[in-house]
Each structure stands twice: as structure tokens, then as C-alpha cells.
Design a protein around this motif. Structure first.
Motif, short mmCIF file in Angstrom:
data_model
loop_
_atom_site.label_atom_id
_atom_site.label_comp_id
_atom_site.label_asym_id
_atom_site.label_seq_id
_atom_site.Cartn_x
_atom_site.Cartn_y
_atom_site.Cartn_z
N TYR A 79 48.19 26.41 16.49
CA TYR A 79 49.04 26.06 15.41
C TYR A 79 49.92 26.87 14.67
CZ TYR A 79 46.22 21.39 15.34
OH TYR A 79 45.87 20.29 15.53
N SER A 119 50.01 9.18 18.41
CA SER A 119 50.37 10.64 18.28
C SER A 119 51.49 10.86 17.81
CB SER A 119 50.66 10.83 20.08
OG SER A 119 51.09 12.04 19.89
N TYR A 166 45.01 7.28 21.04
CA TYR A 166 45.59 8.51 20.64
C TYR A 166 46.91 8.49 21.18
CZ TYR A 166 46.65 13.28 21.62
OH TYR A 166 47.38 14.63 21.75
N ASP A 207 50.26 19.70 23.13
CA ASP A 207 51.24 19.16 22.48
C ASP A 207 51.96 20.23 21.73
OD1 ASP A 207 50.54 16.75 23.45
OD2 ASP A 207 49.13 16.16 21.92
N TYR A 253 45.68 18.82 22.35
CA TYR A 253 46.26 19.27 21.13
C TYR A 253 47.23 20.44 21.42
CZ TYR A 253 43.42 15.85 18.32
OH TYR A 253 43.02 14.95 17.88
#
Length: 528
Positions: free
Chosen positions: A70, A115, A111, A167, A164
Motif C-alpha cells: 500500500y 473493483s 470482486y 492491483d 490486491y
């Protein structure tokens, strides 16, 4: 991303005063002043490198705990990365061969439908809140200690990552204008010791479902698998593994002609030809002196010639990359690889690597574990970052011939390189050239402008440590033409302006400094 298939040999190496303008010099300084003359050829292009020649890596260690991915949603980090575009972003390293894709929602239509990573609003909607960013930066600094312990013991945990992480990585590269190369795990083996491609297929299918434009690499330093995991893969089997991956990509509508890169070779021993052993320095045993030693810097030429010769024999015409490189191997040299002095190795590697014919040089790392990063744990740019941005803005892909001489012959302490000026990021006239130079000595140097370009005005970008003398070499701050470089705010870089010099004026290069000199009216035939 170019659709041309390239199976390149990606070399993985971890190695490796006066203010411009009017100034007053003392008699002592005059005695120590080195006078340098240049021999240049502006009529032809010596080499031509990839427009993404200076590229960067993010080490796969960042996904050791998925929450740290993140950090790639930080507006500050994206601002810094965008300034390095165009470039490849290689996601890989030692831990790529210990990580497997473990999708949480791959078969859930919900999902995909909900998204937040849809391309239309990808960059605006995915942004890390400041409070979370501060917490993650603190936790990452602590987690690095664990990663360093693993590296020392050579014991690596298996890591699982989900959609995740993919992405977040793709969002970062896409929003920063970079081209992603994703490193796949090659240590997933069958009982017959061939590559087990099932996990890679799942990942590739997911990326295709999201229409993620990216390229691929298989395995990290397969020559060291025996040391890291007790598995040995010979050259023939490695070739078969790459053929298997190419077949998988050929089956994909999106990736059928995408880039496939590798294999990367680092420090082969015994059963393989020794290509890179001894290149640059060991991060655990090096010193400040090594970073300024021209003989150490010259080892790049010796090893690169050996590699290119081997590639030409096996597969003529293939491009050779320096696929993972910095100043010192073993995670970098503490107190050196993230300071001002590291810039001498980095800038010289860019200049010499292009002159030798390397197509791409990938810097280890933009962000990640070790001490050779461009951005520190607070996501603040280090000296090598600013050097890289200036290189991107001023230096074009066309390499020109240049040599530097003093009264004693070819100078060792002043190293010079010459390129056409970057036409895409500057507004200078056709025929402009950019000279960049390094002064490895504490004594200043004076570089005489060649007669053929003496009528050209010069814009000087001189980089020095924030502090004078040898102590300043350990600094983590850098001055451009006397001003310390800092971000204006988390979304804005400083203007990075040069200082104009009069036509024909000698170029003053302070001791322990490096500089870019842009000659806008050089009218170089090779650069028109």
C-alpha cells in the motif's frame, strides 16, 4: 509496452569547492587546479540505447507482508516515480522465487464488478491516506531488520500474495507512466525438475482479465538456486522453462507478443563461465575510497565486454541489460550507498554502460530493503534520485565519442561522457549535446570547451554535497548550483534549473562533484 519479443540476457549485478560561474580562487587552489581538454566526435552516433535506458526496480521483499504494498499508493512516491518516466519498473529480486500467487477473489464476479482498480479512475481513487502512510513507513523500517537477517542467513520464507498486491503494483506503474516487468517464481518445480507453470498461468490469466499491460521475467539469478534453495537448474532446462512460458504467453490475446526478459546471471561459479565475479565491491567490506577509485569503476568495462562477447557467440544481436544494479552487492554499503558519494558510481555506470552498448540499466532499488535505494524510508529522495532525474531530463539515447586529457595524458580523476540532448523532455534546438562529467578528486578541475562548440552557450547543472570536503561525501543531501534540493511538497518537485554560462567559457568542475553541461547550439551532426 513494445510488442517486440526480446529474450535478453539481463545481467544482475549489485556492486555497483568552486561554484559554477564567476568565483574567486586562491593561489593554492590554482596550483591544484587540473586543466582538462576534450577530444570529441560530433559527426556520428557511437551507440544508441533504449529510451528507457535508466530504469528502476522495486524489490519483491516489499510483498513479504502484503500491507506494505500500500506504500505504492503514496502520492509522494508516485510523484517521484513519474519524474523518472519513461522507464521500466522491474518487480523482482531474490524473494520473487519464494512467492506464489494466492488469489482471494479470483472466481468472484462481485470482486471484478466492484473493483476500485478500473482504469478510468485508477489513479484518483487509489490514494494512501496520510495517517496510514505514516504508520506503514514506521512499520516498514522495523520490518527491514527482519529482511536483512534473512539475507544474511540465506533462509527465505515462502510468501503468498493476492490480487490486491498485483492491483497496487500495476496502479503504481500505470499512474507513474512506467512499464511493468513482473518477475515470476521459477523455483516452483515438478518432480522431473521442469518449471511448474500452473501458478504463473493463474496470475497471467488474472492480469489479462484486468487488461494489465505488462511484460514478464522468469526467475531471479538461477545460477544461485543451489545456494538459496538446494535446487540446480542447468542452461538447457532453463531454456526449456523459458520456452514453456513463451507458449503460455502466445496463448493469450493480450500477452501473445509482450516482452519476455531473462535469464539474469550473477556471479556464476564452477560449472558456469565466470562472467561477473569480483565486479565492483562487497557492501560489507567496502570503503569510501572504493567509491572514488577509477580502477574500481573500470571493472564495469571488463565484465561487460566478457558478457557481450558470450551473448554475441550464443545469440548474435540480442540486447544486453544490466538488470539489477547499484554500487555494492550484499544489500549495499551502509553509510555509503545511500549518500552523496554513491553518485560517482551511479553516474559513471550510466555513462560507461551506454558507451559499452548496454541497452538498459535497472537501478536497485526505487524503494525496498537494503541501503542502495533512491528513496529513503520516509519516502524522501536521496542524492542518487536527483542525479537520476537530471539524467532523464538532459541525456538522450544517442551516445557520442569523447575522451578527456590533461597535461599528463589521459586523466583518471575526471571522467566525461557525451550524448545528444534529450529531445523529448527539453525544448532545445536540434543538434544540442549534453556533456556530463565526474571529478573524483578533492581538487577542482577546469574543462576546456572544444573549439567546434565554443560558440555555444552552456547551461550548467553542478551537483555537490550539502557540506564541503570529504565529510560531505557521507551526506544524504545534495546541492544543485548551490541550492539544496528538496521537494516543494508531496506532489511537486523543484524546478531543477541550470546556470547559464557565456560561450567559450571553461567549465568549472568543483572537487568531489559531478555535473551536466548542456550545449544548446553545438549543432552536432549526429544529433540533428
Amino acid at each position: 509496452m513494445s510488442g517486440i519479443l526480446i529474450l535478453a540476457l539481463v545481467i544482475s549485478i549489485l556492486s555497483h569547492g568552486y561554484y559554477v560561474g564567476a568565483s574567486v580562487r586562491s593561489a593554492r587552489d590554482e596550483v591544484n587546479f587540473e586543466s582538462v581538454n576534450l577530444n570529441v566526435d560530433l559527426s556520428r552516433v557511437l551507440k544508441r540505447v533504449n529510451e528507457r535506458f535508466l530504469s528502476v526496480a522495486i524489490d519483491a521483499s516489499l510483498v513479504a507482508e502484503e500491507k506494505f504494498m500500500y506504500l505504492l499508493a503514496s502520492p509522494k512516491l508516485r510523484t517521484l516515480a513519474k519524474a523518472l518516466s519513461p522507464a521500466f519498473l522491474r518487480f523482482g529480486g531474490t524473494r520473487q522465487d519464494f512467492m506464489t500467487f494466492n488469489p482471494a477473489f479470483l472466481h468472484s464476479n462481485e470482486y471484478h464488478k466492484n473493483s476500485v482498480f478500473d482504469a478510468d479512475d485508477l489513479c484518483e481513487r487509489l490514494e494512501l491516506p496520510p495517517i496510514l502512510e505514516e504508520r506503514l513507513k514506521q512499520e516498514w523500517a522495523l520490518h527491514e531488520v527482519l529482511l536483512q537477517k534473512e539475507d544474511l542467513q540465506r533462509k527465505y520464507r515462502s510468501v503468498k500474495f493476492t490480487e490486491y498486491a498485483v492491483d497496487l503494483l500495476y496502479s503504481f506503474t500505470n499512474c507513474s507512466g512506467l512499464d511493468l516487468i513482473f518477475g515470476l517464481n521459477e523455483l516452483l518445480r515438478t518432480t522431473g525438475n521442469s518449471w511448474d507453470s500452473s501458478n504463473a498461468r493463474t496470475l497471467i490469466q488474472y492480469c489479462e482479465s484486468k487488461q494489465y499491460s505488462m511484460a514478464w521475467e522468469l526467475g531471479n539469478e538461477p545460477n544461485s538456486y543451489e545456494k538459496k534453495a538446494g535446487i540446480r537448474v542447468n542452461g538447457y532446462q532453463l531454456g526449456q522453462d523459458f520456452i514453456q512460458l513463451r507458449r503460455i504467453l502466445r496463448e493469450s490475446k493480450l500477452y501473445h507478443d509482450t516482452g519476455l526478459y531473462g535469464p539474469d546471471i550473477s556471479q556464476p561459479r564452477d560449472h558456469r563461465r565466470d562472467l561477473l565475479e569480483g565486479y565492483y565491491v562487497n557492501g560489507r567490506h567496502t570503503s569510501l575510497k572504493d567509491f572514488l577509485d577509477p580502477e574500481v569503476l573500470n571493472t564495469l568495462a571488463l565484465k561487460t565486454h566478457e558478457v557481450i562477447k558470450t551473448v554475441d557467440l550464443a545469440s548474435p544481436g540480442k540486447k544486453v541489460w544490466l538488470g539489477e544494479t547499484s554500487s555494492a552487492y550484499g544489500g549495499g554499503a551502509k553509510g555509503l550507498s545511500d549518500t552523496f558519494v554513491a553518485g560517482f558510481m551511479w553516474l559513471d555506470k550510466l555513462g560507461l554502460g551506454a558507451k559499452l552498448g548496454l541497452d538498459v540499466v535497472i537501478r536497485q532499488v526505487l524503494i525496498g530493503s537494503g541501503t542502495y535505494h533512491l528513496v529513503d524510508d520516509n519516502l524522501d529522495p536521496l542524492p542518487d534520485y536527483w542525479l537520476s532525474v537530471l539524467y532523464k531530463r538532459l541525456v538522450g539515447p544517442e551516445v557520442l565519442s569523447i575522451e578527456a586529457f590533461s597535461i599528463l595524458g589521459k586523466t583518471k580523476r575526471v571522467r566525461v561522457y557525451l550524448h545528444c540532448t534529450n529531445k523529448k523532455s527539453t525544448s532545445y534546438k536540434s543538434g544540442a549535446v549534453t556533456l556530463f562529467a565526474l571529478n573524483l578528486s578533492k581538487s577542482p578541475a577546469s574543462i576546456a570547451v572544444p573549439a567546434m562548440v565554443s560558440n555555444s552557450t552552456v547551461e550548467a547543472f553542478v551537483l555537490q554535497s550539502e557540506q564541503p570536503g570529504e565529510e560531505g561525501l557521507y551526506s544524504k543531501s545534495v546541492k544543485l548550483n548551490g541550492e539544496v534540493l528538496k521537494m516543494v511538497d508531496d506532489r511537486t518537485l523543484p524546478s531543477l534549473q541550470g546556470t547559464p554560462l557565456a560561450a567559450g567559457e571553461h567549465l568549472r568542475l568543483p572537487g568531489y562533484s559531478f555535473a551536466f553541461y548542456l550545449l544548446s547550439e553545438a549543432q552536432a551532426l549526429a544529433c540533428r
